[in-house]
Design an enzyme around this catalytic site. Structure first.
Site, PDB file in Angstrom:
ATOM      1  N   GLU A 149       0.824  -1.219   0.000  1.00 15.29           N
ATOM      2  CA  GLU A 149       0.000   0.000   0.000  1.00 15.29           C
ATOM      3  C   GLU A 149       0.858   1.269   0.000  1.00 15.29           C
ATOM      4  O   GLU A 149       1.233   1.771   1.057  1.00 15.29           O
ATOM      5  CB  GLU A 149      -0.942   0.029   1.212  1.00 15.29           C
ATOM      6  CG  GLU A 149      -1.862   1.260   1.203  1.00 15.29           C
ATOM      7  CD  GLU A 149      -2.814   1.365   2.400  1.00 15.29           C
ATOM      8  OE1 GLU A 149      -2.732   0.511   3.313  1.00 15.29           O
ATOM      9  OE2 GLU A 149      -3.618   2.293   2.426  1.00 15.29           O
TER      10      GLU A 149
ATOM     11  N   LYS B  31      -2.502  -1.948  -3.215  1.00 15.58           N
ATOM     12  CA  LYS B  31      -3.553  -1.089  -2.636  1.00 15.58           C
ATOM     13  C   LYS B  31      -3.156   0.369  -2.846  1.00 15.58           C
ATOM     14  O   LYS B  31      -2.474   0.957  -2.004  1.00 15.58           O
ATOM     15  CB  LYS B  31      -3.717  -1.408  -1.149  1.00 15.58           C
ATOM     16  CG  LYS B  31      -4.719  -0.512  -0.436  1.00 15.58           C
ATOM     17  CD  LYS B  31      -5.131  -1.060   0.921  1.00 15.58           C
ATOM     18  CE  LYS B  31      -6.010  -0.068   1.651  1.00 15.58           C
ATOM     19  NZ  LYS B  31      -6.676  -0.625   2.816  1.00 15.58           N
TER      20      LYS B  31
HETATM   21  C1  5MM Z   1      -8.153   1.586   8.415  1.00 19.03           C
HETATM   22  O1  5MM Z   1      -7.148   2.592   8.478  1.00 19.03           O
HETATM   23  C2  5MM Z   1      -5.788   2.219   8.221  1.00 19.03           C
HETATM   24  C3  5MM Z   1      -4.867   3.127   8.952  1.00 19.03           C
HETATM   25  O2  5MM Z   1      -4.858   2.891  10.276  1.00 19.03           O
HETATM   26  P1  5MM Z   1      -3.729   3.654  11.158  1.00 19.03           P
HETATM   27  O3  5MM Z   1      -3.588   5.048  10.586  1.00 19.03           O
HETATM   28  O4  5MM Z   1      -4.340   3.659  12.495  1.00 19.03           O
HETATM   29  O5  5MM Z   1      -2.504   2.835  11.052  1.00 19.03           O
HETATM   30  C4  5MM Z   1      -5.398   2.479   6.780  1.00 19.03           C
HETATM   31  O6  5MM Z   1      -4.146   1.929   6.487  1.00 19.03           O
HETATM   32  C5  5MM Z   1      -6.391   1.958   5.838  1.00 19.03           C
HETATM   33  O7  5MM Z   1      -6.310   0.555   5.792  1.00 19.03           O
HETATM   34  C6  5MM Z   1      -6.160   2.504   4.445  1.00 19.03           C
HETATM   35  O8  5MM Z   1      -5.643   3.817   4.448  1.00 19.03           O
HETATM   36  C7  5MM Z   1      -7.482   2.558   3.738  1.00 19.03           C
HETATM   37  O9  5MM Z   1      -8.409   3.246   4.543  1.00 19.03           O
HETATM   38  P2  5MM Z   1      -9.311   4.342   3.872  1.00 19.03           P
HETATM   39  O10 5MM Z   1     -10.127   4.877   5.026  1.00 19.03           O
HETATM   40  O11 5MM Z   1      -8.405   5.359   3.262  1.00 19.03           O
HETATM   41  O12 5MM Z   1     -10.143   3.601   2.849  1.00 19.03           O
END
Ligand code: 5MM
Length: 336
Positions: A175, A217
């Site tokens: 990601e 991702k």
């Molecule tokens: C679910 O949020 C994840 C981040 O958590 P932390 O900031 O607490 O580590 C994040 O990695 C998430 O999996 C991705 O950014 C995708 O989330 P969004 O909300 O952008 O779809």
């Protein structure tokens, strides 16, 4: 078909995507505080278990990314959370980075940490039932960022992470998130995202990562969150597809987008358009955190005992995302 490739395909097979429920305790506390629910381990479990027991898990969710706390928690039916996920047909996954920290010699940028001791942690997560993992690198856009240093160091860490994960028999989600924050336009996002992705794949290949056993991702190509540029979903889809076609090797089986601050509807509509126009061999689906959970969290916060109502809200969102992953979403179905 290799074991890793079959896990990747299972997670993102037609109409299925990923529920990113891997908020660290700090982030989950922010989300719960925002809706005035105390952030206790019990409440964090209750919300997540409510989603994971929803009927849409079966048809819409191929994988769930968990945080360290949740992967070790026990559901009310006495199953472990990974067992609960597997019983729905989805694959349990785990976030294994330890967060983005200030990058030495470029203090406005971040480097994701977590390589020390990773091999042992991965073995433990495998025993707990995880079959895929996630590591998120973040990049900011401005006139001077992301710097070569940030692009290089984060790509190196992502590749070393991915190699270790495959060694343990799990699928790494890679990601690299180019953040939406800022005034930049979509063309800047296109140029920077392309540079970031190409460097990531240079490093993944150098580290001999089997790309067939990975999932990417990425962010979509969008104008910055405070940019004056407004963009139709068709243009977002065209730029996103062009960027991925040019920067991602064709061996990668699938791409599961992050929502990155888009509203639930924007993230759905943009993904739908991407699938309508998809001229690549990549499966294009979702790995949404906020864009799958926001409405459900809001509903749940009004009465944390209303499990059915919360699940109905989540089911609707998951169904809309699943339709979008097949290019079959419409405004009428959304509003039905
Ligand atoms: C679910 O949020 C994840 C981040 O958590 P932390 O900031 O607490 O580590 C994040 O990695 C998430 O999996 C991705 O950014 C995708 O989330 P969004 O909300 O952008 O779809």
């Amino acid at each position: 078909m290799s074991e890793l490739y079959s896990i990747s395909k299972k997670i993102i097979s037609t109409g299925k995507g990923i529920l990113a429920a891997d908020e660290s305790t700090a982030t989950m506390t922010k989300r719960l505080n925002a809706v005035k629910v105390p952030s206790t381990p019990e409440n964090r479990l209750l919300f997540r278990e409510t989603l994971l027991s929803s009927q849409s898990m079966k048809n819409c969710i191929g994988g769930v990314i968990l945080y360290d706390e949740t992967v070790k928690q026990i559901a009310s039916n006495k199953k472990t959370i990974p067992e609960l996920i597997s019983s729905t047909g989805a694959v349990p996954g785990i976030k294994v980075d330890t967060g983005a920290k200030v990058l030495a010699n470029s203090k406005d940028e971040k480097i994701t940490e977590g390589l020390d001791g990773l091999r042992d942690r991965l073995k433990e997560y495998y025993k707990l039932g995880a079959r895929f993992t996630k590591w998120r690198a973040v990049y900011v856009i401005s006139d001077k960022f992301p710097s070569k240093l940030s692009i290089h160091t984060n790509a190196h860490a992502l590749a070393r992470y991915a190699a270790l994960v495959q060694e343990t028999g799990m699928v790494p989600i890679v990601e690299p998130e180019v953040l939406m924050d800022g005034e930049h336009n979509a063309q800047d996002c296109f140029v920077k995202t392309s540079e970031v992705l190409k460097k990531c794949y240079d490093e993944l290949i150098l580290n001999k990562v089997d790309l067939k056993g990975t999932i990417l991702k990425p962010n979509m190509i969008l104008p910055g969150s405070i940019s004056k540029e407004k963009m139709e979903c068709r243009k977002v889809a065209e730029l996103t597809l062009k960027c991925l076609k040019e920067s991602v090797p064709s061996e990668v089986p699938g791409i599961a987008f992050l929502s990155g601050g888009q509203t639930e509807k924007e993230a759905t509509e943009n993904l739908n358009e991407i699938n309508k126009l998809n001229n690549t061999d990549f499966i294009m689906t979702y790995s949404y955190g906020r864009a799958l959970q926001q409405s459900a969290l809001k509903f749940w916060s009004k009465n944390i005992k209303d499990i059915n109502g919360t699940q109905n809200t989540f089911n609707h969102r998951a169904n809309m995302c699943s339709l979008a992953a097949q290019g079959k979403w419409t405004e009428e179905i959304e509003n039905k």
